[in-house]
Enzyme design. Structure first.
Site, short mmCIF file in Angstrom:
data_model
loop_
_atom_site.label_atom_id
_atom_site.label_comp_id
_atom_site.label_asym_id
_atom_site.label_seq_id
_atom_site.Cartn_x
_atom_site.Cartn_y
_atom_site.Cartn_z
N GLU A 193 0.84 -1.16 0.16
CA GLU A 193 -0.12 -0.08 -0.14
C GLU A 193 0.92 1.15 -0.24
OE1 GLU A 193 -3.15 -0.06 -0.66
OE2 GLU A 193 -3.10 -2.37 -0.45
N HIS A 209 1.78 2.05 -3.60
CA HIS A 209 0.82 2.66 -4.28
C HIS A 209 0.63 4.25 -3.96
CE1 HIS A 209 -1.14 -0.55 -6.31
NE2 HIS A 209 -1.48 -1.30 -5.45
N ASP A 218 -5.63 -5.22 -8.78
CA ASP A 218 -4.78 -4.28 -9.46
C ASP A 218 -4.44 -4.75 -10.81
OD1 ASP A 218 -4.31 -2.94 -7.21
OD2 ASP A 218 -2.51 -3.90 -6.52
#
Length: 253
Positions: free
Chosen positions: A87, A90, A162
């Site tokens: 995360e 991202h 994703d």
């Protein structure tokens, strides 16, 4: 990467005693509740109200946060680190490419991490924007590869994953949006890109090439931003949930 739709998260605020920190409380609760369903939240609020009533006091932020934590089993140590790097990857790439704000990050779930991001409305229909989106979508996988030297199935497996979203973006660039390297002016939509890619090896190679380029670009961005990337991952690992203010503080430091 998932963008959860927690439409009921704001309803929690109505049950919390109002004060000068109302906005901060809402952000913290909404971030902590990422990934929960409306039914989960309603039950947590009911239980928090009952607890406060038994204690003959007003409901507190801690009552609801405790309920949210209790709704989720503890995430194993190694898995939590993987979620944190994924995360954080991202978020760092999203910020580096100036796609928009990072509203929150959450790894407090055994089902995977969550991020909630926003997008600037300008230039969202350009080739550069789509390539930036591909890079951001591949950034979680890039982060795992860069730090852990191996990747998990967390970036794929579902239609909203994703890899699924990135594949659809790359497919549309080739066949629908006018950015393809072969017959770019032809509009050739299809409801099932997977079926088309299975039949058309050349198209599959072009789509896959876009994904490889996006993955490599994400790795390069994370390498350039390594101190920020590691700082964000470490903080997320420890906190398990971060709101926009906490994330932005690290991304801009």
């Amino acid at each position: 990467m998932t963008e959860p739709q927690n439409t009921n998260a704001s309803e929690m605020l109505a049950t919390v005693q109002r004060g000068n920190s109302t906005d901060a409380i809402l952000r913290r609760l909404a971030t902590r509740a990422m990934g929960l369903t409306g039914a989960d939240i309603e039950r947590i609020v009911r239980e928090a109200r009952l607890k406060a009533r038994r204690g003959k006091r007003a409901i507190r932020y801690e009552d609801i946060e405790e309920g949210i934590r209790g709704n989720r089993p503890p995430v194993p140590y190694n898995l939590r680190w993987r979620f944190a790097f994924h995360e954080a990857g991202h978020a760092v790439v999203h910020h580096a490419l100036d796609l928009g704000p990072v509203r929150g990050l959450n790894i407090n779930s055994g089902e995977g991490g969550y991020n909630l991001v926003g997008f600037h409305v300008s230039a969202t229909d350009t080739r550069d924007w789509y390539e930036n989106m591909l890079t951001m979508l591949m950034a979680g996988r890039a982060a795992e590869h860069l730090v852990l030297k191996r990747v998990s199935s967390g970036s794929g497996g579902t239609d909203d994953s994703d890899l699924a979203r990135a594949t659809r973006f790359a497919f549309d660039m080739e066949r629908v949006l006018g950015f393809g390297s072969e017959h770019p002016l032809l509009y050739r939509p299809h409801r099932d890109p997977g079926a088309v890619l299975d039949r058309d090896a050349e198209l599959a190679n072009r789509v896959h090439g876009r994904l490889v380029a996006a993955l490599d670009r994400a790795v390069a961005i994370l390498r350039r931003s390594r101190p920020t990337f590691h700082a964000l991952a470490k903080t997320l690992f420890e906190a398990q949930a971060m709101d926009e203010t906490a994330v932005l503080k690290i991304l801009t430091s």
